[in-house]
Motif scaffolding. Structure first.
Motif, PDB file in Angstrom:
ATOM      1  N   GLU A   1       0.835  -1.205   0.000  1.00  0.00           N
ATOM      2  CA  GLU A   1       0.000   0.000   0.000  1.00  0.00           C
ATOM      3  C   GLU A   1       0.870   1.256   0.000  1.00  0.00           C
ATOM      4  O   GLU A   1       0.611   2.216  -0.740  1.00  0.00           O
ATOM      5  CB  GLU A   1      -0.908   0.002   1.228  1.00  0.00           C
ATOM      6  CG  GLU A   1      -1.841   1.213   1.280  1.00  0.00           C
ATOM      7  CD  GLU A   1      -2.756   1.203   2.497  1.00  0.00           C
ATOM      8  OE1 GLU A   1      -3.510   2.192   2.664  1.00  0.00           O
ATOM      9  OE2 GLU A   1      -2.712   0.232   3.277  1.00  0.00           O
ATOM     10  N   ALA A   2       1.922   1.252   0.808  1.00  0.00           N
ATOM     11  CA  ALA A   2       2.815   2.409   0.901  1.00  0.00           C
ATOM     12  C   ALA A   2       3.576   2.618  -0.402  1.00  0.00           C
ATOM     13  O   ALA A   2       3.793   3.752  -0.835  1.00  0.00           O
ATOM     14  CB  ALA A   2       3.791   2.216   2.056  1.00  0.00           C
ATOM     15  N   PHE A   3       3.988   1.525  -1.049  1.00  0.00           N
ATOM     16  CA  PHE A   3       4.742   1.626  -2.301  1.00  0.00           C
ATOM     17  C   PHE A   3       3.906   2.288  -3.389  1.00  0.00           C
ATOM     18  O   PHE A   3       4.386   3.160  -4.115  1.00  0.00           O
ATOM     19  CB  PHE A   3       5.189   0.230  -2.753  1.00  0.00           C
ATOM     20  CG  PHE A   3       6.059   0.240  -3.970  1.00  0.00           C
ATOM     21  CD1 PHE A   3       7.413   0.534  -3.872  1.00  0.00           C
ATOM     22  CD2 PHE A   3       5.523  -0.044  -5.222  1.00  0.00           C
ATOM     23  CE1 PHE A   3       8.220   0.546  -5.004  1.00  0.00           C
ATOM     24  CE2 PHE A   3       6.317  -0.024  -6.354  1.00  0.00           C
ATOM     25  CZ  PHE A   3       7.674   0.265  -6.251  1.00  0.00           C
ATOM     26  N   VAL A   4       2.650   1.857  -3.503  1.00  0.00           N
ATOM     27  CA  VAL A   4       1.757   2.452  -4.497  1.00  0.00           C
ATOM     28  C   VAL A   4       1.473   3.911  -4.152  1.00  0.00           C
ATOM     29  O   VAL A   4       1.429   4.779  -5.034  1.00  0.00           O
ATOM     30  CB  VAL A   4       0.441   1.651  -4.594  1.00  0.00           C
ATOM     31  CG1 VAL A   4      -0.543   2.328  -5.552  1.00  0.00           C
ATOM     32  CG2 VAL A   4       0.714   0.222  -5.062  1.00  0.00           C
ATOM     33  N   ALA A   5       1.305   4.201  -2.860  1.00  0.00           N
ATOM     34  CA  ALA A   5       0.969   5.556  -2.424  1.00  0.00           C
ATOM     35  C   ALA A   5       2.109   6.541  -2.669  1.00  0.00           C
ATOM     36  O   ALA A   5       1.890   7.674  -3.110  1.00  0.00           O
ATOM     37  CB  ALA A   5       0.593   5.551  -0.943  1.00  0.00           C
ATOM     38  N   ILE A   6       3.349   6.128  -2.400  1.00  0.00           N
ATOM     39  CA  ILE A   6       4.479   7.052  -2.516  1.00  0.00           C
ATOM     40  C   ILE A   6       4.815   7.356  -3.976  1.00  0.00           C
ATOM     41  O   ILE A   6       5.428   8.388  -4.288  1.00  0.00           O
ATOM     42  CB  ILE A   6       5.726   6.482  -1.790  1.00  0.00           C
ATOM     43  CG1 ILE A   6       6.742   7.591  -1.478  1.00  0.00           C
ATOM     44  CG2 ILE A   6       6.370   5.370  -2.595  1.00  0.00           C
ATOM     45  CD1 ILE A   6       6.299   8.571  -0.452  1.00  0.00           C
ATOM     46  N   GLY A   7       4.385   6.479  -4.889  1.00  0.00           N
ATOM     47  CA  GLY A   7       4.678   6.676  -6.311  1.00  0.00           C
ATOM     48  C   GLY A   7       4.114   7.975  -6.855  1.00  0.00           C
ATOM     49  O   GLY A   7       4.758   8.655  -7.664  1.00  0.00           O
ATOM     50  N   GLY A   8       2.912   8.357  -6.396  1.00  0.00           N
ATOM     51  CA  GLY A   8       2.274   9.580  -6.872  1.00  0.00           C
ATOM     52  C   GLY A   8       3.041  10.838  -6.491  1.00  0.00           C
ATOM     53  O   GLY A   8       3.413  11.634  -7.362  1.00  0.00           O
ATOM     54  N   PRO A   9       3.305  11.064  -5.200  1.00  0.00           N
ATOM     55  CA  PRO A   9       4.060  12.258  -4.804  1.00  0.00           C
ATOM     56  C   PRO A   9       5.472  12.311  -5.380  1.00  0.00           C
ATOM     57  O   PRO A   9       5.985  13.399  -5.653  1.00  0.00           O
ATOM     58  CB  PRO A   9       4.089  12.155  -3.273  1.00  0.00           C
ATOM     59  CG  PRO A   9       2.896  11.345  -2.925  1.00  0.00           C
ATOM     60  CD  PRO A   9       2.752  10.348  -4.031  1.00  0.00           C
ATOM     61  N   VAL A  10       6.110  11.162  -5.574  1.00  0.00           N
ATOM     62  CA  VAL A  10       7.465  11.166  -6.137  1.00  0.00           C
ATOM     63  C   VAL A  10       7.450  11.692  -7.573  1.00  0.00           C
ATOM     64  O   VAL A  10       8.176  12.636  -7.919  1.00  0.00           O
ATOM     65  CB  VAL A  10       8.091   9.750  -6.086  1.00  0.00           C
ATOM     66  CG1 VAL A  10       9.360   9.698  -6.929  1.00  0.00           C
ATOM     67  CG2 VAL A  10       8.419   9.367  -4.650  1.00  0.00           C
TER      68      VAL A  10
END
Length: 277
Positions: free
Chosen positions: A133-142
């Motif tokens: 969940e965190a991996f998918v979530a951090i992709g957007g802000p990066v």
């Protein structure tokens, strides 16, 4: 012998051959039937392939259709360059989620744009654990932050103020998204660090709701409180079990990204006049 059976007498290479005409016709009819069936099957697969292509195009049409509508609305409000740039910043943010989800083989939809709300992709199934969940979530802000940084570079190359405005907008939007409340990206990222960080995010969101009253902020605040309640009520915390090294990586990435976005937006606000005011 059945009188209805017909025979045919032929001579081939000096030898007389007797053929069962009905049997030959039946055999030909059988092959003809198989040929027709094969043609129908082929036709079905051609139509099925066309349908699959149509469905894929339909998904793309919903993405780019909603994207064009959003561009038109923001272009009317702030001009075409800003309108296109702003929607592209949102698009790159959502594609960051999309690429991250594809990396971990999590099925998601293509981005959908909603005027005055933003853009989103929906997960077709729940992540297996907090780390995914965190991996998918951090992709957007990066990817969203990289896109905003590119706008800053374009400003220095061209000198056009619209790009510094886009850069500032991109930095602020991605920074806002990193507030540690569910369902914002920050709330999903800290799921793999410590869900206790939601307790910090909820007062921040409540403060934002008081300063800038907005139905979207109120809705996020309510959802974040519900998520925190569900976390404490759930006796099974296996979903949140993440290796310590993974927690450290997410913590460094998350807080580092917040620091970079804060520094970039602060730089634009204080150093470049009449842009962020």
């Amino acid at each position: 012998m059945d009188d209805n059976i017909k025979f045919e007498l032929k001579e081939q290479d000096g030898v007389q051959i007797v053929k069962n005409v009905d049997k030959e016709k039946a055999k030909k009819g059988k092959w003809a039937g198989l040929g027709i069936a094969g043609a129908l099957v082929a036709k079905f697969f051609v139509k099925l392939k066309f349908l699959l292509v149509f469905l894929k195009l339909g998904k793309l049409a919903s993405t780019f259709g909603s994207m064009l509508v959003m561009i038109w609305i923001y272009a009317k409000l702030h001009g075409w360059v800003f309108g296109v740039g702003f929607v592209l910043l949102l698009f790159m943010h959502e594609m960051g989620h999309y690429f991250a989800a594809k990396r971990v083989k999590l099925p998601v939809s293509t981005p959908i744009f909603i005027p005055f709300v933003g853009a989103l992709i929906s997960m077709k199934e729940e992540p297996a654990d907090a780390s995914i969940e965190a991996f998918v979530a951090i992709g957007g802000p990066v990817l969203g932050s990289i896109s905003a940084l590119m706008c800053l570079v374009i400003y220095y190359v061209t000198g056009k103020s619209v790009f510094i405005a886009l850069a500032y907008t991109g930095f602020i939007l991605n920074l806002f998204n990193l507030i540690p409340v569910h369902p914002l990206d920050g709330g999903r990222v800290v799921t793999a660090i410590s869900p206790m960080l939601w307790i910090i995010g909820i007062p921040l969101m409540a403060f934002a709701a008081l300063i800038h009253f907005n139905p979207i902020i109120i809705m996020i605040l309510v959802l974040s409180v519900i998520q925190l309640y569900k976390y404490y009520k759930d006796s099974n915390k296996k979903y949140y079990e993440v290796e310590r090294s993974t927690r450290i990586i997410y913590a460094v990435t998350y807080f580092g990204l917040i620091a970079i976005l804060g520094a970039c937006s602060g730089y634009i606000y204080h150093v470049i006049p009449n842009v962020a005011r």
